[in-house]
Design a protein around this motif. Structure first.
Motif, mmCIF file in Angstrom:
data_model
loop_
_atom_site.group_PDB
_atom_site.id
_atom_site.type_symbol
_atom_site.label_atom_id
_atom_site.label_comp_id
_atom_site.label_asym_id
_atom_site.label_seq_id
_atom_site.Cartn_x
_atom_site.Cartn_y
_atom_site.Cartn_z
ATOM 1 N N ASP A 84 11.926 38.214 17.805
ATOM 2 C CA ASP A 84 12.514 38.211 16.473
ATOM 3 C C ASP A 84 14.006 38.397 16.696
ATOM 4 O OD1 ASP A 84 13.623 38.986 14.007
ATOM 5 O OD2 ASP A 84 11.730 39.854 13.348
ATOM 6 N N GLU A 85 14.760 37.313 16.550
ATOM 7 C CA GLU A 85 16.190 37.354 16.888
ATOM 8 C C GLU A 85 16.958 38.368 16.058
ATOM 9 O OE1 GLU A 85 17.985 33.503 17.098
ATOM 10 O OE2 GLU A 85 16.328 32.686 18.272
ATOM 11 N N GLU A 86 16.619 38.508 14.776
ATOM 12 C CA GLU A 86 17.315 39.482 13.928
ATOM 13 C C GLU A 86 17.015 40.916 14.393
ATOM 14 O OE1 GLU A 86 16.584 38.863 9.773
ATOM 15 O OE2 GLU A 86 17.010 36.719 9.922
ATOM 16 N N LEU A 87 15.784 41.165 14.717
ATOM 17 C CA LEU A 87 15.413 42.492 15.199
ATOM 18 C C LEU A 87 16.081 42.781 16.542
ATOM 19 C CD1 LEU A 87 13.745 45.062 14.842
ATOM 20 C CD2 LEU A 87 11.840 43.885 15.955
ATOM 21 N N GLU A 88 16.113 41.801 17.406
ATOM 22 C CA GLU A 88 16.771 41.953 18.709
ATOM 23 C C GLU A 88 18.252 42.272 18.523
ATOM 24 O OE1 GLU A 88 16.890 41.892 22.962
ATOM 25 O OE2 GLU A 88 15.200 41.912 21.574
ATOM 26 N N GLN A 89 18.917 41.555 17.619
ATOM 27 C CA GLN A 89 20.340 41.789 17.370
ATOM 28 C C GLN A 89 20.566 43.185 16.800
ATOM 29 O OE1 GLN A 89 22.927 39.924 18.315
ATOM 30 N NE2 GLN A 89 24.247 41.555 17.573
ATOM 31 N N ALA A 90 19.709 43.601 15.891
ATOM 32 C CA ALA A 90 19.831 44.947 15.324
ATOM 33 C C ALA A 90 19.668 46.006 16.410
ATOM 34 C CB ALA A 90 18.798 45.139 14.216
ATOM 35 N N ALA A 91 18.746 45.784 17.332
ATOM 36 C CA ALA A 91 18.535 46.737 18.422
ATOM 37 C C ALA A 91 19.760 46.813 19.317
ATOM 38 C CB ALA A 91 17.305 46.350 19.229
ATOM 39 N N VAL A 92 20.349 45.675 19.630
ATOM 40 C CA VAL A 92 21.549 45.644 20.475
ATOM 41 C C VAL A 92 22.692 46.375 19.783
ATOM 42 C CG1 VAL A 92 23.326 44.128 21.446
ATOM 43 C CG2 VAL A 92 20.897 43.555 21.718
ATOM 44 N N GLU A 93 22.875 46.101 18.509
ATOM 45 C CA GLU A 93 23.942 46.773 17.764
ATOM 46 C C GLU A 93 23.714 48.282 17.725
ATOM 47 O OE1 GLU A 93 24.156 44.870 13.954
ATOM 48 O OE2 GLU A 93 24.737 42.945 14.832
ATOM 49 N N HIS A 94 22.492 48.682 17.547
ATOM 50 C CA HIS A 94 22.171 50.104 17.530
ATOM 51 C C HIS A 94 22.490 50.757 18.875
ATOM 52 C CE1 HIS A 94 20.111 53.835 16.642
ATOM 53 N NE2 HIS A 94 19.374 53.682 17.737
ATOM 54 N N LEU A 95 22.098 50.105 19.951
ATOM 55 C CA LEU A 95 22.379 50.650 21.283
ATOM 56 C C LEU A 95 23.872 50.733 21.548
ATOM 57 C CD1 LEU A 95 19.569 48.924 23.362
ATOM 58 C CD2 LEU A 95 19.716 51.336 22.717
ATOM 59 N N LEU A 96 24.623 49.733 21.106
ATOM 60 C CA LEU A 96 26.073 49.772 21.282
ATOM 61 C C LEU A 96 26.682 50.914 20.475
ATOM 62 C CD1 LEU A 96 26.918 45.958 21.233
ATOM 63 C CD2 LEU A 96 26.963 47.504 23.205
#
Length: 81
Positions: free
Chosen positions: A62-74
């Motif tokens: 899920d590209e949106e979920l993946e992007q949200a996870a990356v942003e959260h980790l950053l």
């Protein structure tokens, strides 16, 4: 049979028979634990089979979920520094 009745019946047993009751309860608990363990293993196997079947498909990512996870980790990384 109601729990209270069963408890009273157990209490009325002679002490030497309570050892047998305890062994029976231990055996039942073991069987129950094994059933739970088997259910967990079956669930794990089903999830692993689904993951293997859908790897690399649209269901895999899920590209949106993946992007949200990356942003959260950053965000966490910036916060920790």
């Amino acid at each position: 049979m109601q729990t209270e009745v069963l408890i009273e019946r157990i209490k009325s047993l002679p002490p030497n028979m309570l050892v047998e009751v305890e062994a029976l309860v231990d055996s039942l608990e073991s069987k129950s634990g094994q059933a739970i363990s088997n259910a967990r293993q079956a669930r794990f196997d089903a999830i692993a089979a689904y993951a293997a079947q859908h790897a690399g498909t649209d269901a895999d990512l899920d590209e949106e979920l993946e992007q949200a996870a990356v942003e959260h980790l950053l965000t966490l990384e910036e916060y920790e520094q």
